[in-house]
Scaffold this active site. Structure first.
Site, PDB file in Angstrom:
ATOM      1  N   HIS A 158      -8.645  12.852  -1.206  1.00 44.45           N
ATOM      2  CA  HIS A 158      -8.970  11.919  -1.373  1.00 44.45           C
ATOM      3  C   HIS A 158      -8.989  11.066   0.351  1.00 44.45           C
ATOM      4  O   HIS A 158      -8.335   9.402  -0.188  1.00 44.45           O
ATOM      5  CB  HIS A 158      -8.157  11.420  -1.940  1.00 44.45           C
ATOM      6  CG  HIS A 158      -7.360  11.362  -3.422  1.00 44.45           C
ATOM      7  ND1 HIS A 158      -7.195  11.315  -4.137  1.00 44.45           N
ATOM      8  CD2 HIS A 158      -9.318  12.085  -4.408  1.00 44.45           C
ATOM      9  CE1 HIS A 158      -7.305  11.547  -5.129  1.00 44.45           C
ATOM     10  NE2 HIS A 158      -8.414  11.954  -5.771  1.00 44.45           N
TER      11      HIS A 158
ATOM     12  N   SER B 199       0.902  14.082 -11.096  1.00 44.30           N
ATOM     13  CA  SER B 199       0.992  13.879 -12.554  1.00 44.30           C
ATOM     14  C   SER B 199      -0.144  13.837 -13.574  1.00 44.30           C
ATOM     15  O   SER B 199      -0.256  13.797 -14.914  1.00 44.30           O
ATOM     16  CB  SER B 199       1.162  12.153 -12.624  1.00 44.30           C
ATOM     17  OG  SER B 199       0.258  11.431 -11.912  1.00 44.30           O
TER      18      SER B 199
HETATM   19  P1  OAD Z   1       1.558  10.564  -8.752  1.00 42.62           P
HETATM   20  O1  OAD Z   1       2.822   9.209  -8.019  1.00 42.62           O
HETATM   21  O2  OAD Z   1       1.151  10.228  -9.977  1.00 42.62           O
HETATM   22  O3  OAD Z   1       2.711  11.612  -9.276  1.00 42.62           O
HETATM   23  C1  OAD Z   1       3.448  12.406  -8.728  1.00 42.62           C
HETATM   24  C2  OAD Z   1       3.990  13.583  -9.708  1.00 42.62           C
HETATM   25  O4  OAD Z   1       4.928  14.787  -8.059  1.00 42.62           O
HETATM   26  C3  OAD Z   1       5.115  13.527 -10.563  1.00 42.62           C
HETATM   27  O5  OAD Z   1       4.421  14.669 -11.337  1.00 42.62           O
HETATM   28  C4  OAD Z   1       5.728  13.490  -9.883  1.00 42.62           C
HETATM   29  O6  OAD Z   1       6.607  14.311 -11.560  1.00 42.62           O
HETATM   30  C5  OAD Z   1       5.762  14.763  -9.038  1.00 42.62           C
HETATM   31  N1  OAD Z   1       7.437  14.783  -8.094  1.00 42.62           N
HETATM   32  C6  OAD Z   1       7.676  14.106  -7.757  1.00 42.62           C
HETATM   33  N2  OAD Z   1       7.898  14.305  -7.113  1.00 42.62           N
HETATM   34  C7  OAD Z   1       8.676  15.779  -6.752  1.00 42.62           C
HETATM   35  C8  OAD Z   1       9.218  17.011  -6.013  1.00 42.62           C
HETATM   36  N3  OAD Z   1       9.829  16.345  -5.116  1.00 42.62           N
HETATM   37  N4  OAD Z   1       8.828  17.873  -6.131  1.00 42.62           N
HETATM   38  C9  OAD Z   1       7.428  18.155  -7.710  1.00 42.62           C
HETATM   39  N5  OAD Z   1       7.403  17.300  -8.014  1.00 42.62           N
HETATM   40  C10 OAD Z   1       7.653  15.892  -7.575  1.00 42.62           C
HETATM   41  O7  OAD Z   1       1.109  10.780  -7.653  1.00 42.62           O
HETATM   42  P2  OAD Z   1      -0.235  12.303  -7.606  1.00 42.62           P
HETATM   43  O8  OAD Z   1      -1.158  12.490  -9.154  1.00 42.62           O
HETATM   44  O9  OAD Z   1      -0.596  12.870  -6.227  1.00 42.62           O
HETATM   45  O10 OAD Z   1      -5.056   8.539  -5.491  1.00 42.62           O
HETATM   46  O11 OAD Z   1      -1.973  10.749  -7.429  1.00 42.62           O
HETATM   47  C11 OAD Z   1      -3.021  11.288  -7.169  1.00 42.62           C
HETATM   48  C12 OAD Z   1      -3.691   9.827  -6.834  1.00 42.62           C
HETATM   49  O12 OAD Z   1      -3.715   9.221  -7.505  1.00 42.62           O
HETATM   50  C13 OAD Z   1      -3.166   9.732  -5.661  1.00 42.62           C
HETATM   51  O13 OAD Z   1      -4.020  10.724  -4.226  1.00 42.62           O
HETATM   52  C14 OAD Z   1      -3.906   8.246  -5.108  1.00 42.62           C
HETATM   53  C15 OAD Z   1      -3.491   7.798  -6.258  1.00 42.62           C
HETATM   54  O14 OAD Z   1      -3.618   6.471  -6.802  1.00 42.62           O
HETATM   55  C16 OAD Z   1      -5.742   7.425  -3.900  1.00 42.62           C
HETATM   56  O15 OAD Z   1      -4.840   6.929  -3.620  1.00 42.62           O
HETATM   57  C17 OAD Z   1      -7.065   7.998  -3.624  1.00 42.62           C
END
Ligand code: OAD
Length: 235
Positions: free
Chosen positions: A109, A178
Site C-alpha cells: 500500500h 481486519s
Molecule cells: P484495520 O484497522 O482494518 O485492522 C486492524 C486489525 O488489527 C484489527 O483486526 C484489530 O483487531 C487488530 N489489532 C488491533 N490492535 C492489535 C494488537 N495490539 N495486536 C494484534 N492485533 C491488533 O487495519 P488493516 O487491516 O491494516 O489502506 O487495514 C487495511 C488497509 O485499510 C490499510 O492498509 C489502509 C486501510 O484503509 C490504505 O490506506 C491504502
C-alpha cells in the site's frame, strides 16, 4: 511442529498498534476520525491536494516518533535465522518493519516516507512535509509530487511478485489485519488453494477467520514473538 520451507507473512495496522500508531477500523481508529473519501482517493487529491497533504504530513510526522515493537523484531529475526525463504508483505505505510531489520519486504500500500511525481512517475524518499510548492528531484517539475500511498480505487504495488510468492508458499501467516480490504484479504484463499497452511495472529478473530486453519488471538507483542519462537525452534 512441521518444518516450513517457504513462509509468506502479511501484516496490517494491528502489528504497529502497540508502537503507538492508530489502526484504521478499531474503535477510535483513523477512519472513525477522518473521512477516507476526502483523504484517500485520487479524486480527493485532485479536488483538495492541500487537505490530503496535510493529512499525510501529520502521519509522516507521527511515524518519526515511534519505534518497532517485539512483533516487528520477531519477524526480522525469523527472516535472518530461517534456512528457507521468508517474504514479508505489509499493508502498512509506516517504516517499522525495515527499522526492525526486515529485508525481504514489500509495501503493497506504499510508504509514508516516499513521494511520487505525477509528471515523470519518479519515486523519491520524502521524510518531511510535502506540499504543492515542492519540486520533483527527478524532473524538476513543481506541484506534481503526491504521497507514495495506494489510495482507494488504485492498484496495490508488487501484485505480480506477491501472487508468485503466495502460490509457492507452504505457510501463510496473517498478522494484525481486519481482512476487510482486497486484494490483501483474499491472500489467505490463494495460499490455501495452493496447499499452504494458513495461520491468523490477531487481537481478535478477523472478518475472514474461518478461512484460516489455525488462529492465535491476543496482543501482537505477545502472540507474535511466541508463535515465531515456535517456528524458529523447529528450524
Ligand atoms: P484495520 O484497522 O482494518 O485492522 C486492524 C486489525 O488489527 C484489527 O483486526 C484489530 O483487531 C487488530 N489489532 C488491533 N490492535 C492489535 C494488537 N495490539 N495486536 C494484534 N492485533 C491488533 O487495519 P488493516 O487491516 O491494516 O489502506 O487495514 C487495511 C488497509 O485499510 C490499510 O492498509 C489502509 C486501510 O484503509 C490504505 O490506506 C491504502
Amino acid at each position: 511442529m512441521t518444518y516450513y520451507e517457504n513462509i509468506v507473512i502479511l501484516t496490517g495496522a494491528g502489528i504497529s498498534a502497540e508502537s503507538g500508531l492508530d489502526t484504521f477500523r478499531d474503535k477510535g481508529g483513523i477512519w472513525a476520525k477522518y473521512d477516507l473519501m476526502e483523504l484517500a482517493t485520487p479524486e480527493a487529491f485532485a479536488r483538495n491536494p492541500d487537505l490530503v497533504h496535510e493529512f499525510y504530513n501529520a502521519r509522516r510526522e507521527g511515524v518519526k516518533k515511534v519505534s518497532p515493537n517485539a512483533a516487528h523484531f520477531a519477524l526480522a529475526q525469523l527472516e535472518q535465522s530461517h534456512p528457507g525463504k521468508v517474504t514479508l508483505i505489509t499493508q502498512n505505510v509506516d517504516p517499522l518493519h525495515e527499522k526492525a531489520g526486515s529485508k525481504n519486504l514489500m509495501h503493497m500500500h506504499g510508504e509514508l516516507n516516499k513521494a511520487r511525481c505525477l509528471t515523470c512517475h519518479g519515486v523519491c524518499t520524502w521524510q518531511d512535509d510535502l506540499s504543492r510548492a515542492n519540486i520533483c528531484p527527478s524532473c524538476g517539475q513543481a506541484g506534481a509530487l503526491r504521497p507514495h500511498i495506494v489510495w482507494f480505487g488504485e492498484m496495490p504495488f508488487h501484485m505480480d511478485d506477491i501472487t508468485i510468492c503466495l502460490e509457492a508458499c507452504d505457510l501463510f501467516i496473517s498478522i494484525g489485519t481486519s481482512g476487510s480490504v482486497y486484494p490483501a484479504a483474499g491472500f489467505v484463499q490463494t495460499a490455501h488453494g495452493y496447499g499452504a497452511e494458513t495461520v491468523e495472529l490477531n487481537l481478535e478473530p478477523s472478518d475472514g477467520d474461518r478461512l484460516f486453519s489455525v488462529g492465535h488471538y491476543g496482543k501482537a507483542t505477545k502472540i507474535v514473538p511466541e508463535y515465531i519462537a515456535g517456528l524458529i525452534k523447529q528450524d
